[in-house]
Design an enzyme around this catalytic site. Sequence first.
Site: not given
Ligand code: SAM
Lengths: 1001, 264
Positions: B53, B78, B119, B159
């Site tokens: 988050g 997420d 992201d 991303k």
């Molecule tokens: C790099 S993290 C994001 C970090 C966030 N932007 C932050 O600043 O805290 C990537 C996230 O993508 C989520 N994710 C991956 N595939 C997903 C999907 N199909 N639907 C929702 N979230 C997804 C993962 O659960 C993970 O928490």
Amino acid sequence: FHALKHYGPVTSLKIHENYILAGNGSILKVFKIEKNEKTRVVYSERVLKRNKIHSIVISSEGKVCISGGRSFAMINFADLISNKQFAVIERAINEWIITTEFLNENTLLILNSHNTIYKIDIINNFKLIDKIHCNEKSILYSGSIRKINENKIIIAAGTVMNGCIIWELNSRTMLHNLTDHEGSIFGVKIDNKGQYIISCSDDRSIKLYDFQSGNLLASGWGHGSRIWNLEFFQDTSNGFKIMSAGEDCTMRIWQYLPNQDILQQLQLWEDCHRGKHIWSADIDDINLKLCVSGGADGKIRLHDLSNRGKLNNYTLNYLSQQANISFKKNEIIKSFVELQSLGLLIIITSGGHIILFDQESHQFKSLELSSDESNKFEGFGLMQSFNDINVVAVSSIHGEILILEFTSFNIPPKKTWINNDILGKNKVTNFMAQCIGDTYYLFIDCPNSKIPFILKTFKYNSQGFQLENTLLLEQPQQTSFTTTDMSIDLKNNWLIVASRYVSLAIYDLNSTERLIPLSKLHKKISAGDSITSISIIESSIPQEIILLTIVRDGIYMYIRINETFDINIIHKNNISRGFIEGGYIDNNNELILYGFKSSSFYIWNETKQIELTNVLCGGANRLWKVIKYNEDQHQMIDYKFLFINKSELNIFTFQGRFIKDNYGLINEGTHGREIRDVTISPELLSDNSRLIMTASEDTTLNLSKLLCDGSIKNIWNLNRHVSGLQKIKFFNNKYIGSSAANEEFFIWKIEMINNNPVIREYSRLQPSNDNPDVRIMDFDSIPYYNGLLIATAYSNSDIKVWYFDINNAKFQLICQGTYSTFCILNITMLQIDNHYFIQIGSTDGYLTIYDISQSIGLSSPVRTISQMIIKQKLHQNALKAIYIKPINSYTFKVFTGGDDNALILGELVYNQSNESLQFNILSFIEDAASSTITSISNYDDNTIIVTSVDQIIRKWIHTNNELQCLAATYTTVADTGCCDTTTFNDQSITVIGGAGLSTWK
Amino acid sequence: MGKSSKDKRDIYYRRAKEQGWRARSAFKLLQLNEEFQLFKDIKRVVDLCAAPGSWSQVLSRELFENQNHSDAKIVAVDLQPMTPIEGVTTIQADITHPKTLQTILDIFGGEPADFVCSDGAPDVTGLHDLDEYIQAQLILSALQLTTCILKPGGSFVAKIFRGRDIDLLYSQLSYLFERVICAKPRSSRGTSLEAFIVCMGYKPRPGWNPKLELNKSTEEFFEDSNIGKSYNLEHFELPDPEERKIAKFIACGDLQDGDSDATY
Ligand SMILES: C[S@@+](CC[C@H](N)C(=O)[O-])C[C@H]1O[C@@H](n2cnc3c(N)ncnc32)[C@H](O)[C@@H]1O
């Protein structure tokens, strides 16, 4: 510019009749397994332009559909094995294909990653008949199509989150949504009768469901990480079985026992591939009786299902009954030997009984000894044998030797006693035997260092086994020289004795003295506890031998002994699989090692990195023997392993089906993880090959040979780094540097034995503190005095320059400095007249040049690098790749590539009159790639090769100081990160590394 | 987002701790904003793949504190659960599922959004082509939502991993936005393939009415969009060549901000 050879992930495998079809990236390979269990390649072509083959299916009439990514293609199986040329037409849908199946000979079903089936008419020019879904379009990681019959097609879809969706094609209805797993589903299949569903996932488990009810029947646990593959056994007459394989590089066989909710693991094959991941596997348990596995390492291996070896065991009670003797309380087996050609096992017990065991007729009988004889062996008896002449020697505690000459089980052996008047009341601790040429040696070791070692030599002639001579050897005056093995070199007449504490004693048996003096003692030649085995692998050179030396703790070495009995370790490596108890070089010049790991005994081919067999034996044993059977013995045995476990005698006989055919390795490979750097030797060897080294993310290095046709033959897999590699580079044809995280920087030395290289860590840089955490990103060197000036570049922006004295293998820090706060990615050294320059590229995109001429000197204290003479921003972000091409003594072309997709040609000119350097940009290409440029190498006078993460290899010409792209070719090597170029007969060959290796010309 | 001891040495990790961000990723969004003024005139935003988050935290501070929009709306989605953040509506769901996108649309109740960011990164398998495909699906799903909800002129950030087919995506995005840039914040490690596509000036495709349907896959959604994506040809011929384009590369963040590669 095209690819020659490719080594990379095997993404699909399919057994069909006695053929194996494999998707080796975009290349389809077909192997035939002949009746004599030889295999050969019958087809190998790149059939898809860019995509990797992830699925292969075959119709009942022999139509093959291969698919991967968005692509699919139809091929006739008959064409594949016909030896004829034919074209493959690649087709595509607009989404990722999970798998395909033939509805009938005219209709193909394609399951895409959104859980939709395409029904395609393949007879009438590939027309879409229908798009079918069950209203649940989650993204899939896996799936399969099961044709129960033409009217009943079931789709099993493995989704990204938790669920397996099972649905029926005709009714378009979902039958089950199975949500017992946690995480993504990587495999889900239905058996051909439509009774069961199996699935595997992120959560490391296998689930078995009842097809009708969707009820979970059982789970299988054991895999250490994600599971990628699952398959049913066809033959259910001996129960219901499943094969699985996955990220942990193991294959497992499971059995379902009705009403048990845990699947039972029947077989575990570890280390099937190098590094990580078995990406593909298939099984034929009926016809060929084998499993096949394909790894991220590019290897394809056959695993025999029909013969995993046979274990017989015999209790002492049984032994005594059969031999018709009564054992004392606590009587145990003290020693045993096997006479292979007679099929006889000879056992001596603590009660002084000698028992013969005829392995053919399974009869035991006791050897008649007088009570006097028997008493000599009361509580002690060490046995050795000479197999070629069926002679057994038994030593008593005081070194009297009973010689037994056997002719068969039924005829009592000829008995001869050889007395010992040297030992007196002293006790024997070790009794060893060896046969060299026509001489037979017996060696007696007693712990009293005042008593010499006794070496008896024998000859075998028409009169039988005859004592020839008794030699007395001066003991090393060590309290702890406990002998463990010996080896005699016939050519020089030297005896080498190995001991605990990793020491070697060398004797010259040519000595005429009554007590043969110790020629040399080498103490503690390596870390470790004990040498377990020594054997001479080379003595072609007079007064010089090479000794294979094995240390129990997992180290093996090649040691050269010269005419003054000095030793030189020329090869040293370690394996990480428990203890090594012994090893030898086999007929194919491959190194075989064996020993104990956790609760089993293993035999391992170190050259091929393949385990030949293993057997559960309850862990390291005190009393055991491994016997290698030769092919000419016609006994259908490769190895026999004898051991005592829980005071039972165990005999494990093993014959592998593909041992003689490359150990079932039908496709060669490389590292099992991403390759970070590659370097090729400047020296062309007399067999028209060059040495090549690769460095991988998984901390391993490979030393291989690059042949002129572009193929790469792996020779050594080195395990001495403990962190992920960054760079590797030949300094010259003998010395190589490698750098890694944790401040690791090693210098390796290569030597050649009969055109084959051996290698050892020659020196390593001491890290600057006890808790090193910086990475050595790159290094470079130039010759200097008796060695090299080496510049190392660090992730924390430090630069250091060392003098490396080659003779004493020592580093001396000459000067150091810090660039800024940015990570340095590459470093190059230049010498112009007597000026020295260092050039670095860093994550901020700058090219920086220091003049270090004033900071160099061997006698002065460590100086500071400060004279920055050029600092120029070339790239928006990281300057990733650099290549500097000398044009003449004063002019250099500088090529750089960046994270920003740009490729730059610059010129570095040295002005002699004012002794200054100048840098000019000549050509700038903003979009030289669609992604990060990772490496540049010189192809020929006018061209360079540039790799980038977009998987396009580009060739650029730079005449007229302009960069121009001549060729851009797609490579199936993903994560394309490094390259190097060499020449064979004036033809340039480039090697490209990433998730695999490929060679180009 | 494992926190190994290496991560802890990262200057951005330490700075995130000091400034109260849940993850070092916060600096990526901050540096992107510094370069492209993404936060200008925004009130309603969607933060996809948002856990834990830190981007939502950045957006929440920006909209509620710096810009004082008491009526700002932030929706964060997420797969993983997320600790609540002041003023942020959090949803735990899969963004590749059309139902999730419908839920977001429902929350906005017909109002457009000014900014969509994602992201997202899947768990990698190690099979590069499959991983790239799944990553592309995350981006495409985010883009699908974007075309349904973003106001004309709005921006979209996602991303990317710059693998083999990234130029296909650049080309498709250039149909939908005035400017498409591949941006690399300094806080993203230079040694990783991660970067962000920054798409500014949304221009809805003329004649295309993007409509979310629950039984349509993402690919099917874009079928009539005319953004240069190749679709099934009549006889399933291989579409070759496909439309590709290289987006301009911009590194962002002050050089003074420091280098994450130097410190881990
Ligand atoms: C790099 S993290 C994001 C970090 C966030 N932007 C932050 O600043 O805290 C990537 C996230 O993508 C989520 N994710 C991956 N595939 C997903 C999907 N199909 N639907 C929702 N979230 C997804 C993962 O659960 C993970 O928490």
